[in-house]
Write an enzyme that holds these catalytic residues in place. Structure first.
Site, PDB file in Angstrom:
ATOM      1  N   CYS A  43      54.170  49.474  49.258  1.00  0.00           N
ATOM      2  CA  CYS A  43      55.051  48.375  48.841  1.00  0.00           C
ATOM      3  C   CYS A  43      55.209  48.216  47.334  1.00  0.00           C
ATOM      4  O   CYS A  43      55.946  47.335  46.890  1.00  0.00           O
ATOM      5  CB  CYS A  43      54.538  47.055  49.422  1.00  0.00           C
ATOM      6  N   HIS A 101      52.950  39.875  45.333  1.00  0.00           N
ATOM      7  CA  HIS A 101      53.418  40.465  46.588  1.00  0.00           C
ATOM      8  C   HIS A 101      53.160  39.469  47.716  1.00  0.00           C
ATOM      9  O   HIS A 101      52.148  38.768  47.725  1.00  0.00           O
ATOM     10  CB  HIS A 101      52.672  41.779  46.842  1.00  0.00           C
ATOM     11  N   THR A 137      42.714  44.694  55.136  1.00  0.00           N
ATOM     12  CA  THR A 137      43.983  44.270  54.542  1.00  0.00           C
ATOM     13  C   THR A 137      43.840  43.080  53.593  1.00  0.00           C
ATOM     14  O   THR A 137      44.690  42.887  52.730  1.00  0.00           O
ATOM     15  CB  THR A 137      45.002  43.903  55.638  1.00  0.00           C
ATOM     16  N   SER A 183      49.781  49.119  49.555  1.00  0.00           N
ATOM     17  CA  SER A 183      48.621  49.533  50.335  1.00  0.00           C
ATOM     18  C   SER A 183      48.197  50.935  49.944  1.00  0.00           C
ATOM     19  O   SER A 183      48.998  51.757  49.523  1.00  0.00           O
ATOM     20  CB  SER A 183      48.946  49.470  51.828  1.00  0.00           C
ATOM     21  N   SER A 203      56.419  39.515  60.566  1.00  0.00           N
ATOM     22  CA  SER A 203      56.742  39.439  59.137  1.00  0.00           C
ATOM     23  C   SER A 203      57.571  40.606  58.612  1.00  0.00           C
ATOM     24  O   SER A 203      58.312  40.439  57.634  1.00  0.00           O
ATOM     25  CB  SER A 203      55.448  39.340  58.315  1.00  0.00           C
ATOM     26  N   ASN A 256      58.304  39.676  55.078  1.00  0.00           N
ATOM     27  CA  ASN A 256      57.809  40.633  54.090  1.00  0.00           C
ATOM     28  C   ASN A 256      58.784  41.796  53.969  1.00  0.00           C
ATOM     29  O   ASN A 256      58.852  42.649  54.859  1.00  0.00           O
ATOM     30  CB  ASN A 256      56.419  41.133  54.503  1.00  0.00           C
ATOM     31  N   ASP A 287      51.728  31.418  70.986  1.00  0.00           N
ATOM     32  CA  ASP A 287      52.003  30.035  70.603  1.00  0.00           C
ATOM     33  C   ASP A 287      52.741  30.047  69.262  1.00  0.00           C
ATOM     34  O   ASP A 287      52.154  30.407  68.233  1.00  0.00           O
ATOM     35  CB  ASP A 287      50.683  29.277  70.477  1.00  0.00           C
ATOM     36  N   ARG A 342      46.653  31.854  48.155  1.00  0.00           N
ATOM     37  CA  ARG A 342      45.203  31.985  47.974  1.00  0.00           C
ATOM     38  C   ARG A 342      44.880  32.750  46.693  1.00  0.00           C
ATOM     39  O   ARG A 342      43.948  32.394  45.965  1.00  0.00           O
ATOM     40  CB  ARG A 342      44.589  32.686  49.179  1.00  0.00           C
ATOM     41  N   ARG A 377      50.343  32.966  53.213  1.00  0.00           N
ATOM     42  CA  ARG A 377      49.026  32.499  52.806  1.00  0.00           C
ATOM     43  C   ARG A 377      48.431  33.295  51.642  1.00  0.00           C
ATOM     44  O   ARG A 377      47.814  32.733  50.739  1.00  0.00           O
ATOM     45  CB  ARG A 377      48.063  32.544  53.997  1.00  0.00           C
ATOM     46  N   GLU A 406      59.469  52.364  51.970  1.00  0.00           N
ATOM     47  CA  GLU A 406      58.634  52.896  53.052  1.00  0.00           C
ATOM     48  C   GLU A 406      59.481  53.240  54.268  1.00  0.00           C
ATOM     49  O   GLU A 406      58.944  53.653  55.293  1.00  0.00           O
ATOM     50  CB  GLU A 406      57.576  51.863  53.466  1.00  0.00           C
TER      51      GLU A 406
END
EC number: 2.3.3.10
Length: 349
Positions: free
Chosen positions: A113, A235, A202, A297, A154, A267, A29, A244, A240, A81
């Protein structure tokens, strides 16, 4: 001694694929996917582009904006990367492609990253020590996402180059801080075409722990408050997470919104936070303070505070394409073209 960003340059491939087009192929969706990731579309490298060509273009723009002799750049760092070669540095290619001196420090950095921002730390150190006149770091990626897996919505392409020096500083470094731990949130083994991720690792244990740890640690150590910053750039793995993180640090939306690029290009991995930083530098005014917090990461974050100087106004008038210019300059492709351009269609004898 004043040390900081002398110039910046960014490059975003003009090709885009809409989130709804990827969702159509996999039966997802599109409205739900956009709502979950807050990514409307992402950038796609052209058939003749890779992390090297993207890095070269971003670096050329940074040199053009600085108006300096490239042979004065005594150190060049590349963070990615998505190296085209398993064993062959990008940094040495940049030396010749950009016309740098052969008497130069050249290193490919490694830390997911935030490898590009590690190059920024290294360049600052060499300049501050008086070992080089200018240093350059480039964050560049054509990031990978397995077809049908959520990273595909992304993972995108782009690059940013930053030139560090003592003369002609447009954004002076005030403070830097680091927060690192062994957190297995995301990895790609040798020979694997696509990365794996630790699902629940993550978010809280990786991104938020390290972004908040670096930003909060820096503010506590050096006495900064959220109100001190005109702009804050984190980053951006999706739309979202940075919002946040800002909320967790009591940073109002108006300070983070100007640096958000993930909604429009996805991203870009090593160019993610640096692209937001470049976008902010395109419009910042003298006296503005910028908090920059990349994330890698594995996991870790660096936090930087820069104060914009009067020189930024000169740098903004050079005619070099801005990030906003590149966000508007786009050509949409369908999923079949996307697979072809990303060389994901494999032919076998």
């Amino acid at each position: 001694m004043k040390v900081g960003i002398v110039s910046w340059g960014a490059y975003i491939p003009k090709y885009r694929i809409r989130t709804e087009e990827v969702a159509r192929i996999w039966g997802d969706d599109p409205l739900r996917i956009v709502d979950v990731y807050l990514v409307d579309e992402k950038s796609v490298e052209g058939i003749d582009e890779d992390a090297v060509t993207i890095a070269v273009e971003a670096a050329r723009r940074a040199i053009r904006r600085a108006g300096i002799d490239p042979k004065k750049i005594g150190a060049v760092y590349a963070g990615t990367e998505s190296k085209p070669y398993a064993v062959k540095p990008i940094s040495s290619i940049l030396v010749d492609a950009l016309g740098l001196s052969n008497n130069v420090f050249a290193v490919d950095m490694e830390f997911a990253c935030k490898a590009g921002s590690e190059g920024l730390v290294a360049a600052i150190g060499l300049v501050k020590a008086g070992q080089v006149e200018y240093g350059m770091t480039v964050g560049t990626d054509t990031s990978q996402g397995e077809p049908g897996e959520h990273l595909e919505y992304s993972a995108s392409s782009g690059g940013v180059a930053l030139i560090v020096g003592r003369d002609g500083v447009a954004a002076e470094l005030e403070a830097v801080y680091s927060y690192v731990s062994d957190t297995p949130d995301f990895w790609r083994r040798e020979g694997s075409p696509y990365p794996m991720h630790g699902e629940g690792f993550t978010g809280e244990p990786a991104y938020f722990r390290h972004i908040i740890g670096a930003a909060k640690g820096l503010m506590e150590k050096y006495g900064y408050k959220p109100s001190d910053f005109a702009y804050v750039v984190f980053h951006q793995p999706n739309g979202r997470f940075p919002v946040r993180a800002a909320s967790m640090l009591n940073i109002p939306m108006e300070k983070i919104k100007p640096g958000i690029v993930v909604t429009h290009i996805g991203n870009t991995y090593n160019a993610s936070a640096l692209m937001g930083f470049a976008k902010v530098l395109d419009v910042a005014k003298p006296g503005d303070k910028i908090l920059l917090v990349p994330f890698g990461s594995g996991a870790g974050s660096n936090a930087f505070v820069f104060t914009v100087t009067d020189v930024v106004q000169e740098r903004q008038k050079t005619g070099v394409p801005t990030v906003e210019d590149m966000l508007r300059d786009k050509i949409y492709v369908d999923y079949a073209q996307y697979l072809k351009m990303r060389k994901m269609i494999k032919l076998f004898d």
